[in-house]
Design a protein around this motif. Structure first.
Motif, PDB file in Angstrom:
ATOM      1  N   GLU A 160     -43.171 -43.207  -1.560  1.00 47.26           N
ATOM      2  CA  GLU A 160     -41.895 -44.051  -2.527  1.00 47.26           C
ATOM      3  C   GLU A 160     -40.928 -43.125  -3.235  1.00 47.26           C
ATOM      4  N   ASP A 161     -39.773 -43.947  -3.154  1.00 50.34           N
ATOM      5  CA  ASP A 161     -38.810 -43.153  -3.641  1.00 50.34           C
ATOM      6  C   ASP A 161     -38.928 -42.905  -4.990  1.00 50.34           C
ATOM      7  N   PRO A 162     -38.721 -41.772  -5.548  1.00 48.48           N
ATOM      8  CA  PRO A 162     -38.871 -41.469  -6.957  1.00 48.48           C
ATOM      9  C   PRO A 162     -37.794 -41.495  -7.954  1.00 48.48           C
ATOM     10  N   ILE A 163     -36.813 -41.684  -7.470  1.00 45.45           N
ATOM     11  CA  ILE A 163     -35.545 -42.021  -8.402  1.00 45.45           C
ATOM     12  C   ILE A 163     -35.415 -43.220  -9.194  1.00 45.45           C
ATOM     13  N   ASP A 164     -35.367 -43.100 -10.474  1.00 45.16           N
ATOM     14  CA  ASP A 164     -35.351 -44.387 -11.415  1.00 45.16           C
ATOM     15  C   ASP A 164     -36.739 -44.748 -11.695  1.00 45.16           C
ATOM     16  N   ARG A 165     -37.585 -44.282 -10.967  1.00 46.48           N
ATOM     17  CA  ARG A 165     -38.769 -44.785 -11.320  1.00 46.48           C
ATOM     18  C   ARG A 165     -39.399 -44.612 -12.967  1.00 46.48           C
ATOM     19  N   VAL A 166     -39.652 -45.851 -13.579  1.00 49.54           N
ATOM     20  CA  VAL A 166     -39.811 -45.964 -14.966  1.00 49.54           C
ATOM     21  C   VAL A 166     -41.310 -45.441 -15.309  1.00 49.54           C
ATOM     22  N   LEU A 167     -41.014 -44.453 -16.370  1.00 53.27           N
ATOM     23  CA  LEU A 167     -42.217 -43.814 -16.611  1.00 53.27           C
ATOM     24  C   LEU A 167     -42.803 -44.441 -17.845  1.00 53.27           C
ATOM     25  N   THR A 168     -41.779 -44.614 -18.713  1.00 51.32           N
ATOM     26  CA  THR A 168     -42.300 -45.384 -20.183  1.00 51.32           C
ATOM     27  C   THR A 168     -41.160 -46.398 -20.442  1.00 51.32           C
ATOM     28  N   GLU A 218     -28.826 -46.167  -3.246  1.00 54.98           N
ATOM     29  CA  GLU A 218     -29.805 -47.039  -2.821  1.00 54.98           C
ATOM     30  C   GLU A 218     -30.918 -46.393  -2.169  1.00 54.98           C
ATOM     31  N   ALA A 219     -32.283 -46.430  -2.573  1.00 59.52           N
ATOM     32  CA  ALA A 219     -33.484 -45.690  -1.989  1.00 59.52           C
ATOM     33  C   ALA A 219     -33.358 -46.001  -0.399  1.00 59.52           C
ATOM     34  N   GLU A 220     -33.169 -46.934   0.059  1.00 57.01           N
ATOM     35  CA  GLU A 220     -33.083 -47.387   1.582  1.00 57.01           C
ATOM     36  C   GLU A 220     -32.070 -46.290   2.171  1.00 57.01           C
ATOM     37  N   ARG A 221     -31.308 -45.827   1.485  1.00 58.82           N
ATOM     38  CA  ARG A 221     -30.244 -44.999   2.221  1.00 58.82           C
ATOM     39  C   ARG A 221     -30.768 -43.546   2.328  1.00 58.82           C
ATOM     40  N   ARG A 222     -31.516 -43.113   1.221  1.00 58.11           N
ATOM     41  CA  ARG A 222     -32.004 -41.700   1.562  1.00 58.11           C
ATOM     42  C   ARG A 222     -32.997 -41.895   2.360  1.00 58.11           C
ATOM     43  N   THR A 223     -33.967 -43.033   2.660  1.00 56.60           N
ATOM     44  CA  THR A 223     -35.096 -43.403   3.522  1.00 56.60           C
ATOM     45  C   THR A 223     -34.214 -43.176   5.009  1.00 56.60           C
TER      46      THR A 223
END
Length: 448
Positions: A109-117, A42-47
């Motif tokens: 912003e955590d970039p992983i799994d950010r939707v591009l299209t 989860e993004a929160e873990r990396r943060t």
């Protein structure tokens, strides 16, 4: 840059045909396994890991300083050059910049799994293209222990694993800082094996053979080092060549601004790869060059001038052909006279390294032509070449500055350490359901 041509030659001479030792392969495999858990966390873990890193660094400041002092003392005894000694130090200002860089990554912003299209292929069949970590990075660098934290924090934010080979001269500092990174991951409940430091130069050739475990090599050093590694590995290499940066002073330049930017570009941090190495002067500006030269002289800069500029600065050294396109890395600056913008651009393309080039000009048309014509990773108008930096660009930090043209160019931050994946969500559809006389694709763009 951090490594020298001699360093590249030494590494190449020490290359062997032996397979990687089981111990080194096992450790690299551990980085791969840990990376997959961090990249999918989860993004929160990396943060949380980044916040923990800042806290660990603050708690460990005294220990880090002792290690760095030991490295500096040994390097001085061994006669390390002044520019490399400067890079090796970790003073309070540089340490505070590291903490600020971590804060920037925490706030971003955590970039992983950010939707591009997002595309509807058919009703109930939706395809997304999302950001994804590259995987395992091998970073080879010299003299700069602060790079350990810059690289490590970017790897955490981008969900990558990282293997770092720092220089022998920074061995104690690097060991302490790698320990901080691993401790921060552990405190956040993430696998500390995702960060690995390797102190032995002989490990480099073994690592370069691990193309099944390492996804990208980033050498931070001379062009010779980059080419040497490219020749010895099947792993893709993101090249960070020399920093031969130019400042072109146009006929329309404001003299005070030209003086300020020339001094800043050369003197702010002469050992940096974004320091100005050649001052190009429009021949119509020569009568106003005197104060610029005197200001540089007062800061201890040795000027190496062509004949027209020496007419204005007679105390300067005469430049040789070898001075054009040279990365001095110290308080030395080449000065060359040009007839106009086109000659300046041609000179930059002939002698530059596609790193960073700047123009001082009050004429907006000339400035725009320069910005469009110069083929470099960063091109500036009325700004110092020293701005070419991941922290100053708002990237938080950088793993280096790429002069390559594929994938990432310029300061490489989080975005440069990511690739993409495709995620398809359906309701039991099969490829055989589509074709003449069957179902048709809609290919309808959807909001992200």
């Amino acid at each position: 840059m951090e490594a020298t041509t001699m360093e590249a030659t030494t590494l190449k001479r020490e290359a062997t045909e032996r397979a990687p030792t089981e111990t080194l392969r096992k450790r690299a495999a551990g980085v791969r396994a840990a990376q997959r858990t961090i990249g999918s966390a989860e993004a929160e873990r990396r943060t949380a890991a980044l916040r923990a890193l800042k806290a660990v660094l603050v708690r460990s400041r005294a220990e880090i300083s002792r290690a760095n002092d030991e490295d500096l003392a040994r390097a001085a005894e061994e006669g390390l050059s002044g520019s490399l000694l400067h890079r090796l130090g970790l003073p309070d200002a540089k340490f505070e910049s590291l903490l600020e860089g971590i804060d920037a990554l925490v706030d971003g912003e955590d970039p992983i799994d950010r939707v591009l299209t997002r595309t509807e292929l058919d009703e109930g069949l939706v395809l997304e293209r999302v950001r994804s970590p590259l995987g395992v990075l091998l970073i080879i660098f010299e003299s700069r222990p602060d790079a350990v934290i810059q690289i490590g924090s970017l790897a955490i934010r981008s969900g990558n694993g990282v293997i770092m080979k720092g220089g022998r001269e920074a061995a104690r500092s690097n060991e302490a800082l790698v320990g901080c990174l691993r401790q921060a991951l552990e405190e956040a409940g993430l696998d500390p094996r995702a960060v690995l430091g390797v102190p032995d130069r002989r490990d480099v050739d073994e690592l370069l053979a691990l193309d099944d475990l390492i996804d990208l090599v980033i050498p931070r050093g001379s062009g010779a080092l980059v080419r040497s590694i490219q020749e010895r590995s099947r792993i893709p290499v993101l090249g960070h060549a020399e920093g031969v940066c130019h400042l072109y002073v146009d006929a329309s330049a404001d003299p005070e601004m030209a003086l300020r930017l020339a001094v800043d570009g050369k003197c702010d941090y002469p050992a940096a790869c974004n320091a100005t190495e050649t001052l190009l002067v429009h021949e119509a500006f020569l009568p106003r060059l005197g104060p610029v030269g005197e200001a540089l002289r007062e800061r201890g800069v040795e000027l190496r001038c062509d004949e027209p500029s020496r007419q204005v600065l007679p105390w300067a050294e005469a430049a040789s052909e070898e001075d054009w396109g040279l990365e001095f890395g110290d308080l030395t600056l080449a000065v060359r006279t040009v007839a106009g913008l086109e000659e300046a651009v041609d000179f930059i393309h002939a002698h530059g390294s596609s790193h960073t080039d700047a123009i001082v000009a009050e004429d907006p048309a000339v400035a725009e032509r320069f910005l469009k014509a110069v083929d470099a990773a960063s091109v500036f108008h009325n700004a110092s070449t020293r701005f070419a930096d991941g922290f100053r660009y708002g990237l938080g930090a950088e793993v280096g500055i790429s002069t390559a043209r594929i994938h990432a160019r310029g300061p490489v931050g989080v975005e440069g350490l990511l690739t993409t994946r495709w995620l398809l969500r359906g309701e039991g559809q099969g490829a055989a359901d589509y074709g003449p006389g069957k179902r048709s694709f809609t290919h309808r763009p959807l909001d992200g």
